[in-house]
Structures are given as C-alpha cells and as structure tokens.
Write a protein that holds these residues in place. Sequence first.
Motif, PDB file in Angstrom:
ATOM      1  N   UNK A 154      12.993 -13.524   8.242  1.00 37.03           N
ATOM      2  CA  UNK A 154      13.063 -12.190   8.835  1.00 37.03           C
ATOM      3  C   UNK A 154      12.485 -12.234  10.246  1.00 37.03           C
ATOM      4  N   UNK A 159      10.838  -9.729  13.191  1.00 33.16           N
ATOM      5  CA  UNK A 159      10.238  -8.427  13.463  1.00 33.16           C
ATOM      6  C   UNK A 159       9.849  -8.353  14.932  1.00 33.16           C
ATOM      7  N   UNK A 201       3.464  -0.360  14.229  1.00 37.72           N
ATOM      8  CA  UNK A 201       3.659  -1.254  13.097  1.00 37.72           C
ATOM      9  C   UNK A 201       4.846  -2.178  13.346  1.00 37.72           C
ATOM     10  N   UNK A 206      11.408  -4.236  11.532  1.00 40.45           N
ATOM     11  CA  UNK A 206      12.335  -5.293  11.173  1.00 40.45           C
ATOM     12  C   UNK A 206      13.541  -5.254  12.099  1.00 40.45           C
ATOM     13  N   UNK A 230      12.019 -15.101  -2.054  1.00 43.60           N
ATOM     14  CA  UNK A 230      12.735 -13.849  -1.841  1.00 43.60           C
ATOM     15  C   UNK A 230      11.863 -12.659  -2.157  1.00 43.60           C
ATOM     16  N   UNK A 231      10.592 -12.924  -2.457  1.00 44.29           N
ATOM     17  CA  UNK A 231       9.694 -11.842  -2.847  1.00 44.29           C
ATOM     18  C   UNK A 231       8.628 -11.666  -1.767  1.00 44.29           C
ATOM     19  N   UNK A 236       6.509 -12.377   1.585  1.00 41.04           N
ATOM     20  CA  UNK A 236       6.845 -12.927   2.897  1.00 41.04           C
ATOM     21  C   UNK A 236       5.586 -13.453   3.557  1.00 41.04           C
ATOM     22  N   UNK A 276       4.096 -14.744   7.230  1.00 38.07           N
ATOM     23  CA  UNK A 276       4.408 -14.542   8.634  1.00 38.07           C
ATOM     24  C   UNK A 276       3.999 -15.729   9.496  1.00 38.07           C
ATOM     25  N   UNK A 278       7.590  -2.904  -6.093  1.00 45.02           N
ATOM     26  CA  UNK A 278       6.430  -3.730  -5.756  1.00 45.02           C
ATOM     27  C   UNK A 278       5.942  -3.431  -4.354  1.00 45.02           C
ATOM     28  N   UNK A 320       2.989  -4.584  -1.161  1.00 42.48           N
ATOM     29  CA  UNK A 320       2.222  -5.666  -0.564  1.00 42.48           C
ATOM     30  C   UNK A 320       1.168  -5.091   0.371  1.00 42.48           C
ATOM     31  N   UNK A 322      -1.086  -6.363   3.608  1.00 40.88           N
ATOM     32  CA  UNK A 322      -1.299  -7.376   4.627  1.00 40.88           C
ATOM     33  C   UNK A 322      -2.468  -6.960   5.508  1.00 40.88           C
ATOM     34  N   UNK A 346       0.488 -10.586  10.766  1.00 42.09           N
ATOM     35  CA  UNK A 346      -0.065 -10.181   9.465  1.00 42.09           C
ATOM     36  C   UNK A 346      -0.270 -11.368   8.532  1.00 42.09           C
ATOM     37  N   UNK A 363      -0.914 -12.165   4.342  1.00 39.95           N
ATOM     38  CA  UNK A 363      -0.798 -11.560   3.031  1.00 39.95           C
ATOM     39  C   UNK A 363      -2.146 -11.547   2.311  1.00 39.95           C
ATOM     40  N   UNK A 422      -0.206  -8.688  -3.626  1.00 41.12           N
ATOM     41  CA  UNK A 422       0.870  -7.777  -3.968  1.00 41.12           C
ATOM     42  C   UNK A 422       0.671  -7.280  -5.389  1.00 41.12           C
ATOM     43  N   UNK A 423       1.310  -6.159  -5.691  1.00 38.36           N
ATOM     44  CA  UNK A 423       1.170  -5.565  -7.008  1.00 38.36           C
ATOM     45  C   UNK A 423       2.492  -4.943  -7.409  1.00 38.36           C
ATOM     46  N   UNK A 424       2.853  -5.061  -8.679  1.00 38.46           N
ATOM     47  CA  UNK A 424       4.105  -4.473  -9.140  1.00 38.46           C
ATOM     48  C   UNK A 424       3.954  -3.755 -10.478  1.00 38.46           C
ATOM     49  N   UNK A 464      -1.999  -3.229   6.493  1.00 42.06           N
ATOM     50  CA  UNK A 464      -0.632  -2.732   6.385  1.00 42.06           C
ATOM     51  C   UNK A 464      -0.191  -2.714   4.928  1.00 42.06           C
ATOM     52  N   UNK A 487       8.446  -3.176  -1.060  1.00 36.90           N
ATOM     53  CA  UNK A 487       9.452  -4.237  -1.160  1.00 36.90           C
ATOM     54  C   UNK A 487      10.710  -3.695  -1.823  1.00 36.90           C
ATOM     55  N   UNK A 543      15.147  -7.615  -0.484  1.00 38.43           N
ATOM     56  CA  UNK A 543      14.070  -8.496  -0.013  1.00 38.43           C
ATOM     57  C   UNK A 543      13.355  -7.977   1.231  1.00 38.43           C
ATOM     58  N   UNK A 544      13.718  -6.811   1.723  1.00 39.07           N
ATOM     59  CA  UNK A 544      13.083  -6.312   2.936  1.00 39.07           C
ATOM     60  C   UNK A 544      11.753  -5.649   2.620  1.00 39.07           C
ATOM     61  N   UNK A 545      10.877  -5.667   3.598  1.00 39.95           N
ATOM     62  CA  UNK A 545       9.619  -4.944   3.517  1.00 39.95           C
ATOM     63  C   UNK A 545       9.663  -3.751   4.458  1.00 39.95           C
ATOM     64  N   UNK A 552       7.167  -1.261   6.209  1.00 40.64           N
ATOM     65  CA  UNK A 552       5.739  -1.187   6.486  1.00 40.64           C
ATOM     66  C   UNK A 552       5.299   0.224   6.826  1.00 40.64           C
ATOM     67  N   UNK A 553       4.082   0.537   6.412  1.00 40.36           N
ATOM     68  CA  UNK A 553       3.430   1.727   6.908  1.00 40.36           C
ATOM     69  C   UNK A 553       2.880   1.454   8.293  1.00 40.36           C
TER      70      UNK A 553
END
Lengths: 114, 110
Positions: A34, A36, A43, A46, A100-101, A103, A105, B32, B34, B36, B44, B46, B49-51, B88, B92, B96-98, B100-101
């Motif tokens: 990805x 960004x 923030x 993407x 795929x879960x 990421x 950076x 899920x 994340x 960061x 950032x 990591x 993460x939590x789901x 952050x 998810x 597969x994209x995140x 972000x706040x």
Amino acid sequence: GAVVSQHPSWVICKSGTSVKIECRSLDFQATTMFWYRQFPKQSLMLMATSNEGSKATYEQGVEKDKFLINHASLTLSTLTVTSAHPEDSSFYICSASPTGYEQYFGPGTRLTVT
Amino acid sequence: QKEVEQNSGPLSVPEGAIASLNCTYSDRGSQSFFWYRQYSGKSPELIMFIYSNGDKEDGRFTAQLNKASQYVSLLIRDSQPSDSATYLCADHSNDYKLSFGAGTTVTVRA
C-alpha cells in the motif's frame, strides 16, 4: 521480523522532474503493498493498493498517471511521482502485509519539490 | 463511507499513570481494528490488533473492543515519556485496506 524498507528516506527535486521511491519487504513476501501520503499534522491517506503482477488500484482523487506504481515482485513495489510540483511535497509511506491482514510500514520518504 | 473517529487530544498524563485512548467507527460490519503508534516525523508502527469482543493484552497495552457500541479503545499502563506519540486507530476492511482515524496525541509528563 516484518521489516519494510524504503529508499530514499528523503529527496529534494525540482518542479517538473520525476522521482522514484522504492518499497521492499525484507523478511517476508507481500502480495499486497500500500502507498500512503501524509501531510503535516494530518492522518495517513491511502493513495493506492498494489498487487504483485497486476495493476494498482487507486483511491478516488488520486491521479494514476501522475503516481505510477509498479509491483514488480513479491518484495518490491515502486512509486514514481511524475512531473512533480510543490504541492506534491509530502511524506510518502508504504506498507506491506505478509497475510493480507496486518500492515507493516516502511520508514517513509520525505519529498520536497522546489 | 467508512469513518473512524478519535479524540485528537492532546492527552496529557503523568508518568506511571494509565493513558486511555478511544475510537469509534461507523461501519457496523467492520471486523478488526488496529492500533498504531507514530512518533513525530516517523512512520506508524504496529502496536496490536483486535477482532474479538472484549480485552486483549500485550505487555503494557490493552485493547478493548465493543462491537455493539462500535467502540474500540487502547489503554497504556504505567505510561512512560517514551510513550509520547500520536496513536492511530484503524479499521480493517475485507479488501485489506485500513481506514485511519485522525490520531490522538499523547504526552507523558515526567
């Protein structure tokens, strides 16, 4: 584990020139990477999702002809900013995912266009 | 459109105290989340993460997820000056994209 590198870490270029940024996953293979962009005190936004061997998927509002992405292998993706202008000055960050879960950076590339 | 909201802060806590960070999300289908940490001028990194609903602990960090309330939080116990950073929250998605706040800036006072 899960280390992502970027090169260069910072670059200054003249308006109208092109700049290439490399993103590598060093200890894992990443089918998806990805890109960004982050402006000061904002923030991450993407820009595009890059899949190995296929065309990148760009987010709405991102010019695909200006920001060329090539995902040449499972460990390398490149972003080329073409005909850069001062408003393209920003912090560009790539990420890669081994599953795929989550990421991971890269350290980012600070681009300044004069 | 997905939205992830965080209090921008800054949140100032004394060293040794608990820092509590909150995040709400708009997509009830999100699975899920994340957390960061981003130091000024850096990318950032990591944290965790939590789901699943409930708590998840990793060292001094505890993430909490409440899907019914669409709320996720991060607690930092025994806060240290080195924890001073922007945190952050990210949602998810299936592609597969995140998302972000805006991030919450935390300052730990020595």
